[in-house]
Design a protein around this motif. Structure first.
Motif, PDB file in Angstrom:
ATOM      1  N   UNK A 185      12.198 -37.378  29.548  1.00 28.04           N
ATOM      2  CA  UNK A 185      11.508 -36.549  30.536  1.00 28.04           C
ATOM      3  C   UNK A 185      10.456 -37.327  31.319  1.00 28.04           C
ATOM      4  N   UNK A 186      10.389 -37.046  32.603  1.00 26.93           N
ATOM      5  CA  UNK A 186       9.416 -37.698  33.479  1.00 26.93           C
ATOM      6  C   UNK A 186       7.985 -37.524  32.986  1.00 26.93           C
ATOM      7  N   UNK A 187       7.663 -36.340  32.461  1.00 27.02           N
ATOM      8  CA  UNK A 187       6.265 -36.102  32.072  1.00 27.02           C
ATOM      9  C   UNK A 187       5.834 -37.006  30.927  1.00 27.02           C
ATOM     10  N   UNK A 188       6.805 -37.600  30.226  1.00 27.70           N
ATOM     11  CA  UNK A 188       6.456 -38.426  29.071  1.00 27.70           C
ATOM     12  C   UNK A 188       6.464 -39.920  29.364  1.00 27.70           C
ATOM     13  N   UNK A 246       5.018 -46.283  25.678  1.00 20.94           N
ATOM     14  CA  UNK A 246       4.387 -47.335  24.878  1.00 20.94           C
ATOM     15  C   UNK A 246       3.849 -46.689  23.604  1.00 20.94           C
ATOM     16  N   UNK A 247       4.456 -47.020  22.474  1.00 25.29           N
ATOM     17  CA  UNK A 247       4.107 -46.362  21.215  1.00 25.29           C
ATOM     18  C   UNK A 247       2.690 -46.654  20.732  1.00 25.29           C
ATOM     19  N   UNK A 248       2.022 -47.615  21.355  1.00 29.49           N
ATOM     20  CA  UNK A 248       0.659 -47.928  20.923  1.00 29.49           C
ATOM     21  C   UNK A 248      -0.372 -46.991  21.551  1.00 29.49           C
ATOM     22  N   UNK A 249       0.077 -46.130  22.482  1.00 30.52           N
ATOM     23  CA  UNK A 249      -0.851 -45.187  23.115  1.00 30.52           C
ATOM     24  C   UNK A 249      -1.408 -44.247  22.047  1.00 30.52           C
ATOM     25  N   UNK A 250      -2.721 -44.121  22.039  1.00 32.04           N
ATOM     26  CA  UNK A 250      -3.394 -43.274  21.054  1.00 32.04           C
ATOM     27  C   UNK A 250      -3.634 -41.889  21.656  1.00 32.04           C
ATOM     28  N   UNK A 275       2.966 -33.963  22.088  1.00 30.76           N
ATOM     29  CA  UNK A 275       4.302 -33.464  22.409  1.00 30.76           C
ATOM     30  C   UNK A 275       5.234 -34.628  22.754  1.00 30.76           C
ATOM     31  N   UNK A 276       4.760 -35.515  23.608  1.00 30.72           N
ATOM     32  CA  UNK A 276       5.601 -36.633  24.041  1.00 30.72           C
ATOM     33  C   UNK A 276       5.925 -37.581  22.899  1.00 30.72           C
ATOM     34  N   UNK A 277       4.990 -37.782  21.987  1.00 33.71           N
ATOM     35  CA  UNK A 277       5.269 -38.624  20.818  1.00 33.71           C
ATOM     36  C   UNK A 277       6.417 -38.012  20.012  1.00 33.71           C
TER      37      UNK A 277
END
Length: 55
Positions: free
Chosen positions: A2-5, A10-14, A36-38
């Motif tokens: 999804x565009x919103x995600x 980048x899995x390092x985003x906190x 939600x995106x994670x």
């Protein structure tokens, strides 16, 4: 995915604890867009946004 995600690929985003509920198609209320995106990323895109707000 999804565009919103796209900003969370980048899995390092906190994720912050900002309250902005997102209801997933899995019936789970996620605390905010990041959480939600994670979950979407972990599910391989199976989870989608049902609606904004609590489920």
């Amino acid at each position: 995915l999804m565009q919103i995600c796209k900003e969370f690929v980048d899995r390092s985003v906190y994720c912050t604890r900002e309250s902005n509920p997102h209801c997933g198609t899995d019936g789970v209320t996620y605390g905010n867009k990041c959480a939600f995106c994670k979950a979407v990323l972990r599910s391989g895109g199976k989870i989608r946004l049902k609606h904004l707000g609590k489920c």
